[in-house]
Design a protein around this motif. Structure first.
Motif, PDB file in Angstrom:
ATOM      1  N   ALA A 781      73.517  37.255  86.740  1.00  0.00           N
ATOM      2  CA  ALA A 781      72.385  38.176  86.645  1.00  0.00           C
ATOM      3  C   ALA A 781      71.109  37.422  86.970  1.00  0.00           C
ATOM      4  O   ALA A 781      71.029  36.193  86.843  1.00  0.00           O
ATOM      5  N   ARG A 782      70.100  38.209  87.384  1.00  0.00           N
ATOM      6  CA  ARG A 782      68.785  37.641  87.653  1.00  0.00           C
ATOM      7  C   ARG A 782      67.740  38.663  87.256  1.00  0.00           C
ATOM      8  O   ARG A 782      67.987  39.869  87.300  1.00  0.00           O
ATOM      9  N   ALA A 783      66.571  38.178  86.891  1.00  0.00           N
ATOM     10  CA  ALA A 783      65.460  39.064  86.579  1.00  0.00           C
ATOM     11  C   ALA A 783      64.178  38.395  87.055  1.00  0.00           C
ATOM     12  O   ALA A 783      64.065  37.162  87.036  1.00  0.00           O
ATOM     13  N   ALA A 784      63.246  39.213  87.502  1.00  0.00           N
ATOM     14  CA  ALA A 784      61.991  38.654  88.011  1.00  0.00           C
ATOM     15  C   ALA A 784      60.906  39.705  87.918  1.00  0.00           C
ATOM     16  O   ALA A 784      61.167  40.913  87.950  1.00  0.00           O
ATOM     17  N   HIS A 785      59.646  39.209  87.766  1.00  0.00           N
ATOM     18  CA  HIS A 785      58.513  40.111  87.836  1.00  0.00           C
ATOM     19  C   HIS A 785      58.201  40.407  89.297  1.00  0.00           C
ATOM     20  O   HIS A 785      58.247  39.515  90.145  1.00  0.00           O
ATOM     21  N   VAL A 786      57.934  41.659  89.623  1.00  0.00           N
ATOM     22  CA  VAL A 786      57.561  42.050  90.990  1.00  0.00           C
ATOM     23  C   VAL A 786      56.235  42.803  90.922  1.00  0.00           C
ATOM     24  O   VAL A 786      56.021  43.625  90.026  1.00  0.00           O
ATOM     25  N   THR A 787      55.367  42.509  91.855  1.00  0.00           N
ATOM     26  CA  THR A 787      54.068  43.184  91.913  1.00  0.00           C
ATOM     27  C   THR A 787      54.059  44.100  93.123  1.00  0.00           C
ATOM     28  O   THR A 787      54.238  43.644  94.264  1.00  0.00           O
ATOM     29  N   VAL A 788      53.886  45.379  92.873  1.00  0.00           N
ATOM     30  CA  VAL A 788      53.962  46.408  93.922  1.00  0.00           C
ATOM     31  C   VAL A 788      52.567  46.909  94.228  1.00  0.00           C
ATOM     32  O   VAL A 788      51.807  47.261  93.311  1.00  0.00           O
TER      33      VAL A 788
END
Length: 808
Positions: A781-788
């Protein structure tokens, strides 16, 4: 309309069955009145034909030929003569035979060859070939051939004779349907689902066939129209139903009620079928711009069949779906659905892998496709249009043997004599000049009849020989003008030459018309200048390659023995216009179904690479299945016994195969990857002025990647999206990965599963920073903050086995 047809299915079924039964009874009672009218206004052969009708207004009935050859002695020997005179006398006494002109009376001396070993008799029936009962023709054949034996060979030729050596009516259609059934069963895995497209196609084709028979009583419709209508009707009827049934099954597998799935399928794929059927009819109607009245009946018959096939697909099919319910799925799918083990039908791994390959190597894929198509198109440079006659029949047929015997005994030009027709008495100088012309074997001037003189001219070369064409030009341009007389060159061979010339002259206008109309339709549908332009170029490429295949097979003779189609010769004059109409219409179907899915994805993500990749991955399987069905149906017409129909079948099969398997699944997506965002460019001024046309609108409940038990539904009217691929460190796609979009506080906004190629897309309610979590067993699994921001965000994810990211 789909919902009404679904709920009132018994009413719809009764209406369709009743309408078809009524049409069938009426058509059977009325019979057929096909007219083989080759009207070529402003041509020399047409003027000659008009004068011939003036000279011989009572000429009626089909004239066929009985030819015989003796191995020893001559045909004048008593043993041969008595046997043949008895046979001809018996034929003459048959009801339906108008006259028999043999070689053993005073006027028949010319019907015996110079060496005396070959002779012929002409049998004139009371009706034209298509109206002569087959039983009578068979009696004539049996009686004539009964005289053979002991060194005497007897063969028969002519249009009526051709009818009794053809396979039983419906053989080609039956073989085509059986082949389509096999493909459908492999695609669906369900007998009921397999039967649906076939039943819809049969209703459309039968209605079109009966309607064409009735129309033949009020306007000129050639018999070819019925054959071509069946050819195109079976193909499009099965294909259109296939597209809708595929969408319907996908809806049920995603968890919809069968009624809602049917309504959604008709409101999406059904709209595309309406649009595609319209493009086929427009392409067929393009034949009208040629002003060849012979083709009017072909346009009527084929267009009527396409219209009825579309009508059956959007009314009869939803009624049948209502009858079947969940049985449209295979047993295994129904069991899995009942156990809640499936919530969608994923794109196959092969389709996804091929789509990804095209995206990674668009230049290589495009280069290979272009080289292949160009190589197949090279033979087109030697294309020669002409007449197709019994000299092209298989060597085992009696018509071919009769043709060869006449050529052996009286010269190859005897099978295609020319008529020089003079309004008045033919001057002696003209007859002498024709006799002295190079390429003329025999000349016979008949006395004037009704003020018209006819000079029968037998060339030294066969009707299909290029030298015969040159002889016609010499007579028209040099011999007749030098004689200072008004005369015209006619006959079947001259008509065929003029038809080929007129076809060639008007072909650019015809091609320009149907490509222009197709361009406008695609411009409206996809709001782009580049997409319709690409489609036009691809259509021309498909046409060139398919005609190259035709030239190789029918003009060069490559594979004719394998197909059992006789000998090589020129391409039939009528074929380019008819085949191009069908080809442009059918290729537009595939373009619509392919690009509509790409366009839907483009509108959603504004990412051209993803739009092309997903569109190809999700539509290539159904397009290839539809194309394979059409290829089977078209190739089956090789069994029709008609050389022209076989030529059209092989040409269309090659065109559809190349269009679907090379152009739509390789070259088109490769070019669209190379062009990038330019694919969807449309000037702002034009965008405002063009009316909006929804070919395949987005469903209310998107049947894209299924949600995996979300806590909340994706926000309606999402401002943007995050999309990309989920892959392993080795670059392999991860299918079925759970992709979740959450707020920084942990509230779930959207949750989807990645597709077979690893692609995913999640909806974002507004610009900002979010948490994207991706997990898949055993990939980790992976998780990350994304800025849209204001537009879509591309975010690829790499999963490492056993790896877990912790984001605070």
């Amino acid at each position: 309309m789909a919902r009404w047809c679904y709920r009132h299915r018994l009413v719809v079924l009764v209406l369709w069955v009743g309408a078809l039964f009524g049409l069938g009874v009426t058509a059977s009672s009325a019979g057929t009145n096909y007219a083989e009218v080759f009207s070529l206004p402003d041509t020399d052969s047409k003027r000659a034909y008009d004068l011939m009708r003036k000279a011989f207004p009572e000429r009626a009935g089909d004239t066929d030929t009985v030819v015989w050859k003796t191995d020893e002695g001559t045909v004048r020997d008593a043993a041969v003569r008595s046997r043949m005179e008895d046979a001809l006398a018996e034929i003459g006494r048959m009801e339906g035979v108008g006259a028999v002109a043999g070689p053993y009376d005073e006027r028949g001396a010319a019907q015996i060859s110079e060496d005396g070993r070959i002779a012929y008799a002409q049998v004139t029936f009371a009706e034209q070939a298509d109206a002569v009962p087959k039983a009578l023709v068979q009696d004539v054949v049996d009686t004539a051939r009964a005289a053979a034996g002991d060194g005497l060979q007897v063969e028969l030729g002519g249009q009526a004779i051709t009818r009794v050596q053809e396979p039983p009516t419906g053989t080609a259609e039956l073989v085509g349907i059986l082949a389509a059934a096999v493909v459908l069963f492999l695609a669906f895995g369900s007998v009921f689902a397999m039967l649906l497209p076939i039943v819809v196609a049969v209703f459309g084709v039968a209605g079109g066939m009966f309607g064409t028979q009735l129309i033949s009583h009020v306007t000129d419709v050639p018999e070819l129209a019925s054959l071509l209508a069946t050819l195109i009707g079976l193909g499009v009827g099965i294909d259109y139903a296939l597209f809708i049934v595929t969408r319907h099954r996908k809806g049920i597998l995603s968890g919809k009620d069968p009624e809602e799935a049917a309504v959604a399928a008709l409101n999406t794929s059904g709209r595309a079928v309406l649009f595609a059927g319209g493009t086929v009819c427009i392409a067929l109607a393009g034949m009208l711009v040629t002003n060849l009245r012979f083709l009017d009946g072909v346009v009527i018959g084929t267009s009527l069949t396409v219209v009825l096939s579309v009508l059956a697909a959007i009314t009869l099919l939803p009624a049948l779906l209502g009858v079947l319910g969940h049985r449209v799925l295979s047993r295994r799918q129904r069991r899995r659905l009942a156990a809640s083990e499936t919530k969608g039908e994923q794109v196959s791994g092969l389709a996804a892998r091929w789509s990804a390959t095209v995206q990674r190597r668009p230049r290589a894929v495009a280069a290979v496709a272009v080289v292949l198509m160009a190589a197949l198109a090279v033979p087109l440079l030697s294309l020669r249009l002409g007449t197709v006659d019994q000299g092209n029949d298989d060597a085992s047929t009696t018509t071919r043997k009769a043709y060869d015997l006449l050529a052996e005994g009286f010269g190859p030009g005897f099978n295609g004599p020319l008529q020089v027709v003079v309004d008045g008495e033919a001057p002696t100088g003209l007859v002498k000049a024709v006799e002295d012309t190079e390429g003329v074997a025999q000349v016979a001037a008949a006395p004037p009849a009704n003020g018209v003189s006819v000079i029968q001219v037998v060339p030294t070369t066969s009707p299909q020989d290029v030298e015969t064409d040159r002889l016609i030009d010499t007579l028209r341009e040099d011999v007749i003008p030098a004689a200072g007389v008004q005369a015209h060159v006619g006959g079947v061979t001259a008509v065929s030459k003029d038809f080929a010339s007129v076809t060639g002259d008007r072909l650019p206008l015809f091609v320009g018309t149907i490509i222009g109309l197709g361009f406008l339709l695609l411009l409206l549908a996809f709001r782009s200048l580049v997409v319709p332009l690409t489609a036009a170029v691809m259509n021309l490429l498909a046409a060139a390659a398919s005609f190259g295949v035709l030239v190789m097979v029918f003009q060069w003779g490559v594979g004719l023995d394998v197909l059992g189609l006789g000998t090589e010769g020129p391409i039939a004059s009528f074929l380019p216009i008819i085949m191009l109409s069908l080809l442009f219409g059918l290729s537009m179907d595939y373009q619509v179904f392919l690009v509509s899915r790409m366009h839907e994805e483009w509108v959603h993500t504004r990412d051209n690479a993803r739009a092309v990749r997903v569109g190809l991955a999700e539509t290539s399987r159904v397009i290839n299945s539809a194309a394979l069905i059409m290829v089977c149906v078209f190739l089956a017409f090789v069994l029709s016994g008609d050389y022209g129909a076989a030529m059209a079948g092989v040409g269309l099969a090659a065109a559809v195969a190349l269009d679907a398997f090379v152009l739509r699944t390789a070259l088109v997506p490769a070019v669209m990857h190379l062009l990038g965002r330019a694919n969807w460019w449309l000037p702002a001024g034009l965008e405002k002025r063009l009316p909006h046309l929804a070919v395949e609108p987005k469903e209310e409940d998107d049947d894209g990647p299924p949600a995996l038990a979300p806590e909340e539904k994706a926000v309606d009217g999402a401002a943007s999206v995050v999309h990309g691929f989920v892959r392993t460190p080795e670059g392999e796609p991860v299918r079925g990965a759970a992709v979740t979009l959450l707020t920084p506080g942990g509230r779930q906004l959207d949750r989807v599963a990645s597709l077979a190629d690893g692609a995913y897309v999640v909806a974002v309610p507004s610009p900002g920073t979010y948490l994207l979590a991706v997990s898949a067993s055993p990939h980790g699994a992976r998780a990350a903050h994304v800025t849209v921001g204001e537009g879509p965000l591309v975010h690829d994810v790499e999963l490492t086995p056993g790896g877990v990211d912790v984001v605070s």
